[in-house]
Design an enzyme around this catalytic site. Structure first.
Site: not given
Length: 253
Positions: A123, A226, A228
């Site tokens: 990001c 993102h 994760e």
């Protein structure tokens, strides 16, 4: 039946330095470092050993950190890269800045790239990577990209918002496969011009750049989403962390 395909101890866990976010709660005397748990969870799950790196403006501290880690993970946050960093003045739509954080992350990233150490930018970390590689940013997608779709999703961030097209023959494609990938989306800035030594490796349907990678380093990849957060909803995303940590393991050999 025993599985003897894996001999000896499990592979060594490379040290991964993670940059935290910073905040100053109004009712608190002290600022605090913050790190969303999914970042360190993804590093642990994919075989790395995560370490959080507190900021320092001392170049010898940055070098000392880099002596002790094998990969650098630069995380996101609700703040923007100062436009001066890419030769522009602030325009309407620019968000909050965190100059201390950006200065530290830029020094850390530059030092890592100089050593050809693997770097993963998530990001805001991707936007900083692009600037360090000589690129520029849209200060606000809504104001500056005609016909852009919504890139700050309002729903659960473990769920995707839109597809991206991952370009074949890139490190990103090696990690997560090429073609269509559904991603989450929580950004209001984006790459305008990619840095001279980098290539765009994923694009949203509206043309917004969603991932870049360096063409002159072993592994320097930035993604606008993102991965994760989607470890359980779309597990293929963890392939990016897996590649990053494998490269970090090789970096130290």
């Amino acid at each position: 039946m025993h599985n003897h395909s894996r001999h000896g101890p499990p592979p060594r866990r490379p040290n991964i330095g993670i940059t935290p976010d910073w905040s100053q709660p109004e009712d608190q005397a002290f600022a605090r470092y913050e790190l969303k748990v999914p970042y360190s969870d993804a590093v642990l799950r994919m075989g790395g050993l995560p370490f959080v790196l507190p900021y320092s403006d001392d170049p010898t501290c940055v070098e000392a950190y880099l002596d002790r880690v094998s990969g650098v993970l630069v995380t996101g946050g609700a703040f923007d890269v100062p436009p001066e960093a890419y030769g522009e003045a602030a325009r309407e739509g620019l968000g909050a800045l965190k100059e201390g954080r950006t200065a530290f992350e830029a020094a850390l990233m530059r030092g890592a790239l100089k050593r050809n150490m693997p770097v993963l930018g998530i990001c805001g970390g991707m936007q900083l990577l692009n600037v360090i590689l000589g690129g520029t940013l849209f200060q606000d997608i809504g104001r500056e990209v005609p016909g852009a779709r919504e890139h700050e999703q309002k729903h659960d961030r473990t769920q995707p918002q839109h597809p991206v097209d991952v370009k074949n023959g890139t490190l990103l494609a090696e990690a997560v496969g090429h073609g269509q990938l559904m991603v989450n989306s929580t950004h209001h800035q984006a790459v305008r011009v990619a840095g001279k030594d980098s290539v765009v490796c994923a694009v949203a349907p509206d043309g917004v750049v969603e991932a870049i990678e360096s063409t002159v380093h072993g592994f320097a990849v930035g993604v606008q989403w993102h991965p994760e957060y989607m470890a359980t909803s779309i597990p293929v995303h963890l392939g990016l962390y897996k590649s990053f940590i494998q490269k970090a393991r090789e970096h130290r050999r």
